[in-house]
Design a protein around this motif. Structure first.
Motif, PDB file in Angstrom:
ATOM      1  N   LEU A 153       0.789  -1.228   0.000  1.00  0.00           N
ATOM      2  CA  LEU A 153       0.000   0.000   0.000  1.00  0.00           C
ATOM      3  C   LEU A 153       0.824   1.283   0.000  1.00  0.00           C
ATOM      4  CD1 LEU A 153      -2.790  -0.985   2.570  1.00  0.00           C
ATOM      5  CD2 LEU A 153      -2.874  -1.145   0.078  1.00  0.00           C
ATOM      6  N   ASN A 154       2.106   1.204   0.397  1.00  0.00           N
ATOM      7  CA  ASN A 154       2.839   2.463   0.545  1.00  0.00           C
ATOM      8  C   ASN A 154       3.429   2.995  -0.754  1.00  0.00           C
ATOM      9  OD1 ASN A 154       5.049   0.791   0.101  1.00  0.00           O
ATOM     10  ND2 ASN A 154       5.837   0.946   2.178  1.00  0.00           N
ATOM     11  N   ASP A 155       3.360   2.207  -1.831  1.00  0.00           N
ATOM     12  CA  ASP A 155       3.917   2.676  -3.097  1.00  0.00           C
ATOM     13  C   ASP A 155       3.163   3.898  -3.623  1.00  0.00           C
ATOM     14  OD1 ASP A 155       5.747   0.562  -3.130  1.00  0.00           O
ATOM     15  OD2 ASP A 155       4.261  -0.785  -3.982  1.00  0.00           O
ATOM     16  N   ALA A 156       1.843   3.901  -3.478  1.00  0.00           N
ATOM     17  CA  ALA A 156       1.063   5.015  -4.004  1.00  0.00           C
ATOM     18  C   ALA A 156       1.434   6.316  -3.296  1.00  0.00           C
ATOM     19  CB  ALA A 156      -0.431   4.728  -3.836  1.00  0.00           C
ATOM     20  N   SER A 157       1.522   6.277  -1.953  1.00  0.00           N
ATOM     21  CA  SER A 157       1.856   7.490  -1.221  1.00  0.00           C
ATOM     22  C   SER A 157       3.272   7.958  -1.562  1.00  0.00           C
ATOM     23  CB  SER A 157       1.711   7.260   0.289  1.00  0.00           C
ATOM     24  OG  SER A 157       2.413   6.094   0.691  1.00  0.00           O
ATOM     25  N   GLY A 158       4.213   7.030  -1.692  1.00  0.00           N
ATOM     26  CA  GLY A 158       5.577   7.411  -2.040  1.00  0.00           C
ATOM     27  C   GLY A 158       5.684   7.997  -3.430  1.00  0.00           C
ATOM     28  N   LEU A 159       4.985   7.393  -4.399  1.00  0.00           N
ATOM     29  CA  LEU A 159       5.060   7.884  -5.773  1.00  0.00           C
ATOM     30  C   LEU A 159       4.375   9.235  -5.931  1.00  0.00           C
ATOM     31  CD1 LEU A 159       4.512   4.580  -7.776  1.00  0.00           C
ATOM     32  CD2 LEU A 159       6.625   5.883  -7.529  1.00  0.00           C
ATOM     33  N   VAL A 160       3.292   9.478  -5.186  1.00  0.00           N
ATOM     34  CA  VAL A 160       2.643  10.789  -5.242  1.00  0.00           C
ATOM     35  C   VAL A 160       3.572  11.870  -4.683  1.00  0.00           C
ATOM     36  CG1 VAL A 160       0.759  12.185  -4.292  1.00  0.00           C
ATOM     37  CG2 VAL A 160       0.285   9.932  -5.228  1.00  0.00           C
ATOM     38  N   CYS A 161       4.204  11.573  -3.539  1.00  0.00           N
ATOM     39  CA  CYS A 161       5.182  12.519  -2.974  1.00  0.00           C
ATOM     40  C   CYS A 161       6.332  12.756  -3.953  1.00  0.00           C
ATOM     41  CB  CYS A 161       5.720  11.990  -1.650  1.00  0.00           C
ATOM     42  SG  CYS A 161       4.508  11.928  -0.307  1.00  0.00           S
ATOM     43  N   SER A 178      -3.290  20.887  -3.638  1.00  0.00           N
ATOM     44  CA  SER A 178      -3.295  20.116  -4.887  1.00  0.00           C
ATOM     45  C   SER A 178      -2.726  18.720  -4.669  1.00  0.00           C
ATOM     46  CB  SER A 178      -2.481  20.850  -5.951  1.00  0.00           C
ATOM     47  OG  SER A 178      -2.396  20.093  -7.139  1.00  0.00           O
ATOM     48  N   ALA A 179      -1.687  18.623  -3.835  1.00  0.00           N
ATOM     49  CA  ALA A 179      -1.083  17.319  -3.555  1.00  0.00           C
ATOM     50  C   ALA A 179      -2.066  16.404  -2.837  1.00  0.00           C
ATOM     51  CB  ALA A 179       0.182  17.492  -2.720  1.00  0.00           C
ATOM     52  N   ALA A 180      -2.825  16.949  -1.868  1.00  0.00           N
ATOM     53  CA  ALA A 180      -3.786  16.143  -1.118  1.00  0.00           C
ATOM     54  C   ALA A 180      -4.900  15.631  -2.020  1.00  0.00           C
ATOM     55  CB  ALA A 180      -4.365  16.966   0.031  1.00  0.00           C
ATOM     56  N   VAL A 181      -5.434  16.522  -2.884  1.00  0.00           N
ATOM     57  CA  VAL A 181      -6.510  16.114  -3.797  1.00  0.00           C
ATOM     58  C   VAL A 181      -6.004  15.066  -4.785  1.00  0.00           C
ATOM     59  CG1 VAL A 181      -8.039  16.911  -5.644  1.00  0.00           C
ATOM     60  CG2 VAL A 181      -7.758  18.293  -3.578  1.00  0.00           C
ATOM     61  N   THR A 182      -4.805  15.286  -5.294  1.00  0.00           N
ATOM     62  CA  THR A 182      -4.229  14.327  -6.241  1.00  0.00           C
ATOM     63  C   THR A 182      -4.036  12.966  -5.596  1.00  0.00           C
ATOM     64  OG1 THR A 182      -3.090  16.095  -7.429  1.00  0.00           O
ATOM     65  CG2 THR A 182      -2.261  13.857  -7.744  1.00  0.00           C
ATOM     66  N   PHE A 183      -3.556  12.968  -4.359  1.00  0.00           N
ATOM     67  CA  PHE A 183      -3.347  11.690  -3.673  1.00  0.00           C
ATOM     68  C   PHE A 183      -4.660  10.928  -3.519  1.00  0.00           C
ATOM     69  CE2 PHE A 183      -3.366   9.217   0.272  1.00  0.00           C
ATOM     70  CZ  PHE A 183      -2.368   8.310  -0.022  1.00  0.00           C
ATOM     71  N   LEU A 184      -5.719  11.632  -3.121  1.00  0.00           N
ATOM     72  CA  LEU A 184      -7.016  10.963  -2.965  1.00  0.00           C
ATOM     73  C   LEU A 184      -7.487  10.371  -4.285  1.00  0.00           C
ATOM     74  CD1 LEU A 184      -8.952  13.392  -0.571  1.00  0.00           C
ATOM     75  CD2 LEU A 184      -8.087  11.103  -0.060  1.00  0.00           C
ATOM     76  N   TRP A 185      -7.351  11.141  -5.366  1.00  0.00           N
ATOM     77  CA  TRP A 185      -7.796  10.633  -6.662  1.00  0.00           C
ATOM     78  C   TRP A 185      -6.942   9.444  -7.111  1.00  0.00           C
ATOM     79  CZ3 TRP A 185     -11.613  10.229  -9.846  1.00  0.00           C
ATOM     80  CH2 TRP A 185     -11.379   9.807 -11.145  1.00  0.00           C
ATOM     81  N   VAL A 186      -5.624   9.564  -6.956  1.00  0.00           N
ATOM     82  CA  VAL A 186      -4.730   8.475  -7.360  1.00  0.00           C
ATOM     83  C   VAL A 186      -5.080   7.187  -6.634  1.00  0.00           C
ATOM     84  CG1 VAL A 186      -2.350   7.652  -7.140  1.00  0.00           C
ATOM     85  CG2 VAL A 186      -2.793   9.903  -8.104  1.00  0.00           C
ATOM     86  N   ALA A 187      -5.321   7.286  -5.312  1.00  0.00           N
ATOM     87  CA  ALA A 187      -5.617   6.094  -4.519  1.00  0.00           C
ATOM     88  C   ALA A 187      -6.990   5.521  -4.853  1.00  0.00           C
ATOM     89  CB  ALA A 187      -5.531   6.435  -3.034  1.00  0.00           C
ATOM     90  N   LEU A 188      -8.011   6.380  -4.854  1.00  0.00           N
ATOM     91  CA  LEU A 188      -9.376   5.899  -5.078  1.00  0.00           C
ATOM     92  C   LEU A 188      -9.558   5.379  -6.501  1.00  0.00           C
ATOM     93  CD1 LEU A 188     -11.426   8.629  -3.152  1.00  0.00           C
ATOM     94  CD2 LEU A 188     -10.842   6.306  -2.411  1.00  0.00           C
TER      95      LEU A 188
END
Length: 545
Positions: A153-161, A178-188
């Motif tokens: 699960l941590n790959d998505a958070s690392g790649l977004v950062c 923008s980073a927070a919104v992008t992270f939510l969209w990327v994960a969901l």
């Protein structure tokens, strides 16, 4: 033709690595041997391959992550979900901030945004590396489940950062909102794509096979293509293809509980997936080894140009300092997390007896990095927005490669003595759970054979043989329930009774399978136990069919 020869050479290196590990007089982890063989292919023979990150992500990660998501025990995953999320999300952000400033302090010439990008790509642990280490190190099951869940699960958070750090390095701008919104969209979007694609493919396959039939190899091939479909759809939606592959695997484990796949299909599928996992895991590390000679030689040239021998020592000490800094950050986070977990358990009246320091240190050392880090760091752009070269790019790649090697070595050397006699909170009694499932399946099998015997009695010319075959099959299951000795048939009548016995055995196995699947669907047994028992049933059914 050179490409074909290179692929064959890498596969041969994977095969050879298994023999090399067994021939060595001292224990050495398989990934390190594969990395060394990859370096030999590139450095000695001058016949390596340039790692294309996009191709690597598409070709290797989806099937491996899909399989890990499919086979990870769901009971452990959901039971320790809070701990896993703390590691997969909180620890990644904590590491990016802490390691980013540490790297910038150690290497002032590297811009802070580039340092954050490097920290972001080395923050996630690699599920492939974790699995490879676990095959050689006796990691307790519960700790292994947590580490696997974190790595998935941590790959998505690392790649977004990483993505936002690179954007900041190139443009000089960064937006937290923008980073927070992008992270939510990327994960969901990634998770939704994985679930939807797997369900859609399973439904379409079931409908087509019911109406038109199918070739025996089609279900296995469709199963192999599913993670690629989930990954590509998620990437088209700007979501996380990595999370899509993981979600597809987890969804597949629930689709499997429907019991619609034939026994022979499940047996063949397991063999194919085991082969794919072995080959792809090995090739990933061989590819990593093939990148090292160029990376190290380039870093050494830069160090010699800047400070001669002093530059070489500075390069090595920086790599070691970054690796130890990552280990310290992980240790701090895990220690605080475990402390809070124990306090919460104490408030709820639960007594947990666990060696805090050894557990924290083991969890910290087990956070190994792998080829995912290498592929990610190679996506660093060559130039800034104004066309100038990106400062510190070559050094960042070298440091990422060093972190991978040091984490693998530390885990391989330190974990075995550290984990010896380490006590963790007990998991549910697997043996008792398995005995319960076997008992229920045997009861269902006996009932099914009795019912089938009554229904088919009038179809047999010789009632005695018919009854004897049914008694023989039921005796096997009664032996399970009562420990008695199953009756045996007259040898002269074995051939005559074979067809009847075969039919009763298939009826009994079908009842066993339905019972195991129902117990798993009702969550009365874990999917891990169900998968083990279903494989036994499938192998027996394959023999009778």
């Amino acid at each position: 033709m050179d490409s074909v020869e290179l692929v064959l050479a890498m596969l041969l290196a994977v095969v050879a690595s298994g023999y090399v590990v067994r021939m060595l007089p001292f224990p050495l982890p398989l990934p390190l041997v594969q990395i060394a063989l990859g370096a030999v292919i590139e450095g000695v023979f001058g016949h390596g391959v340039t790692l294309e990150p996009d191709i690597f992500f598409l070709l290797f990660l989806p099937p491996l992550l899909f399989l890990d998501g499919w086979r990870i025990p769901k009971v452990g995953l959901f039971r320790d979900k809070s701990t896993i999320l703390e590691l997969a999300l909180g620890l990644v952000v904590f590491t990016v901030i802490g390691a980013g400033y540490l790297i910038h302090w150690l290497v002032p010439s590297m811009p802070l945004a580039v340092a954050f990008a490097l920290a972001a790509i080395v923050a996630p642990t690699d599920p492939i590396a974790v699995s490879s280490i676990a095959s050689r190190v006796p990691i307790p099951p519960r700790l292994m489940h947590i580490l696997e869940g974190e790595a998935l699960l941590n790959d998505a958070s690392g790649l977004v950062c990483f993505r936002f750090a690179v954007a900041a390095a190139i443009t000089g701008h960064f937006s937290l909102a923008s980073a927070a919104v992008t992270f939510l969209w990327v994960a969901l979007a990634g998770i939704a794509s994985g679930v939807a694609i797997t369900l859609a493919i399973s439904y379409a396959q079931r409908s087509l096979s019911r109406r038109f039939g199918e070739e025996s190899g089609s279900p296995v091939l469709i199963n192999l293509l599913t993670p690629f479909g989930a990954y590509l759809v998620a990437e088209r939606l700007q979501g996380s293809g990595i999370l899509a592959a993981v979600a597809a695997g987890i969804t597949m484990s629930y689709v499997e509980l429907s019991g619609r796949a034939l026994a022979t299909t499940r047996v063949r599928r397991a063999v194919v997936w085991d082969s794919v996992q072995f080959a792809f895991n090995g090739i990933v590390f061989v590819l990593l080894g093939e990148q090292l000679p160029d990376i190290i030689s380039g870093a050494l040239r830069a160090a010699e140009a800047s400070g001669g021998e002093r530059g070489l020592w500075r390069l090595a000490s920086t790599a070691l300092a970054v690796s130890l800094g990552l280990l310290l950050l992980r240790f701090i986070w895990v220690w605080v997390s475990l402390r809070l977990t124990l306090l919460s358990a104490k408030r709820q009246g639960h007594h947990v007896n666990v060696s805090k320091f050894r557990l924290v240190l083991a969890t910290s050392l087990a956070g190994v990095r792998g080829a995912l880090t290498m592929a990610g760091i190679l996506t660093l752009p060559l130039t800034l927005a104004n066309g100038r070269p990106l400062p510190g790019r070559h050094l960042a790649i070298f440091l990422a490669a060093s972190v991978i090697l040091i984490s693998l070595v530390l885990a391989s050397v330190a974990l075995p003595p550290l984990l010896r006699s380490l006590k963790l909170p007990e998991e549910p009694a697997d043996a008792a759970e398995e005995d319960f499932a076997r008992h229920e399946a045997a009861v269902a099998a006996i009932a099914a054979v009795e019912q089938s015997s009554h229904q088919q009695a009038h179809q047999h010319i010789d009632p005695e043989i018919h009854s004897s075959a049914a008694d023989h099959v039921m005796g096997i299951y009664e032996h399970r329930l009562a420990g008695g000795v199953a009756g045996s048939m007259d040898p002269a009548k074995v051939r005559m009774a074979d067809q009847s016995e075969r039919a009763f055995r298939l009826v009994a196995l079908h009842a066993e399978r339905d019972t195991i699947l129902q117990l798993a669907r009702d969550e009365r047994i874990s999917d891990e136990t169900a998968r083990k028992l279903l494989r036994e049933i499938d192998l027996v059914e394959a023999r009778y069919r």
